[in-house]
Motif scaffolding. Structure first.
Motif, mmCIF file in Angstrom:
data_model
loop_
_atom_site.group_PDB
_atom_site.id
_atom_site.type_symbol
_atom_site.label_atom_id
_atom_site.label_comp_id
_atom_site.label_asym_id
_atom_site.label_seq_id
_atom_site.Cartn_x
_atom_site.Cartn_y
_atom_site.Cartn_z
ATOM 1 N N HIS A 243 0.746 -1.163 0.064
ATOM 2 C CA HIS A 243 -0.104 0.057 0.032
ATOM 3 C C HIS A 243 0.906 1.230 -0.172
ATOM 4 N N PHE A 244 1.230 1.831 -1.173
ATOM 5 C CA PHE A 244 1.858 2.821 -1.250
ATOM 6 C C PHE A 244 1.766 3.563 -2.688
ATOM 7 N N GLU A 245 1.770 4.998 -2.754
ATOM 8 C CA GLU A 245 1.500 5.522 -4.142
ATOM 9 C C GLU A 245 2.389 5.915 -4.932
ATOM 10 N N SER A 249 6.682 8.069 -1.403
ATOM 11 C CA SER A 249 6.121 7.613 -0.469
ATOM 12 C C SER A 249 6.677 6.378 0.364
ATOM 13 N N LEU A 250 7.011 5.369 -0.225
ATOM 14 C CA LEU A 250 7.614 4.142 0.108
ATOM 15 C C LEU A 250 8.888 4.667 0.579
ATOM 16 N N VAL A 253 8.210 5.408 4.407
ATOM 17 C CA VAL A 253 7.874 4.485 5.217
ATOM 18 C C VAL A 253 9.202 3.757 5.389
#
Length: 332
Positions: A243-245, A249-250, A253
């Motif tokens: 679940h990443f855009e 964003s990855l 995290v």
């Protein structure tokens, strides 16, 4: 003692009350089973009656159940097709609940087939006395809990409490199949602790084990419930994110995760405590539809190797030409 349906959620944590889902479209048979459970002096029951599988599925979404009682004739379904439908809705709702077949038939061959098909027990209604029904329910739940414990132990790395290598790879394959079907992104992060061997060599394997346990805890505490976290072996771990855009964003995290891993770690030695400066190398590979799991893991491993070779605390994303890998600073 049968308890009203509204208490099902309240009783979920009450070990003195067993929550029972009874799928049955004959109200006379329902009454007989209710009476049998009411007369049980050993256990209390909370009984939810579903007249069809639609009601049963709704109940499974709302409540916790310890056991399912199933008649082999529900609506237009009969025999093993009824059992298959029950198993399907349990799988659909990701529920692991044992099923006891209650039927008007005394066909022992059907009973054997039902057990082979996935039922936990088979009890003709003619013999469903309070004693027999109570015994079947209690023994079925005990066996099921024992089997669940054994199965879970087979999936867990004993040292860190994370998924073991086999279970990690199996779940990765499931995620890949889901991605191919729904085109969801997958990132696989290979993590290797830097300087772990010297800790083992200087302080012994017991201290090394304590370090691995602590890292396992940090990984669990700093990842999401949707992530797959496993120990592949030694000081090597794998995180799978779905679940990443975007890569940015990855990276956010994984940078937080890397910072958590690299927080100085205090370990109690025999006579004193020792603070270890932790470092790790991290390589990331993005899954592509044409790749296998093995190839994706190999790419993550290549990227991790580049990260380790750089020795400058970088997170490395795999590129086709690893000589020109895109390197992102984990602490911008």
């Amino acid at each position: 003692m049968t308890i009203v349906q509204s208490d099902l959620k309240t009783n979920a944590q009450n070990k003195n009350v067993l929550n029972v889902l009874y799928i049955e479209d004959d109200h006379d048979d329902l009454y007989l089973i209710e009476c049998a459970l009411n007369d049980d002096q050993l256990k209390h029951y909370s009984l939810f009656h579903a007249v069809n599988f639609f009601q049963a599925q709704h109940a499974l979404r709302e409540y916790h159940f310890d056991v399912v009682l199933l008649d082999l004739s529900v609506g237009r379904l009969s025999g093993l097709k009824t059992l298959q439908q029950a198993i399907n809705i349990l799988d659909l709702n990701k529920k692991s609940i044992p099923i006891i077949i209650l039927t008007g038939s005394e066909d022992e061959s059907m009973g054997e087939k039902a057990i082979q098909y996935g039922a936990a027990d088979y009890l003709p209604k003619k013999h469903a006395s309070t004693f027999n029904l109570s015994r079947s329910i209690r023994f079925t739940i005990e066996r099921h809990c024992l089997m669940e414990k054994i199965l879970n132990q087979a999936k867990i790395d004993e040292l860190t409490g994370l998924l073991n290598r086999r279970e990690t790879l199996q779940r990765c394959q499931q995620v890949i199949e889901h991605s191919r079907r729904f085109e969801t992104p997958i990132a696989m992060a290979m993590i290797d602790l830097d300087g772990f061997k010297p800790i083992n060599d200087e302080f012994g394997h017991a201290v090394g084990d304590d370090v691995l346990k602590a890292i396992g805890h940090r990984l669990s505490e700093n990842t999401r419930t949707t992530d797959i976290i496993g120990r592949l072996g030694g000081d090597e771990f794998l995180i799978v994110l779905t679940h990443f855009e975007s890569n940015e964003s990855l990276l956010g995290v994984l940078s937080k995760l890397k910072s958590a891993i690299e927080t100085p770690l205090e370990i109690q030695l025999e006579l004193e405590s020792k603070v270890f400066d932790m470092r790790c190398s991290m390589g990331i590979a993005l899954f592509e539809n044409t790749l296998t799991l093995k190839k994706t893991l190999a790419r993550a491993d290549q990227a991790m190797y580049v990260s380790k070779k750089e020795k400058n605390s970088e997170i490395v994303f795999y590129t086709e030409d690893m000589e020109q890998s895109t390197i992102y600073r984990s602490n911008p």
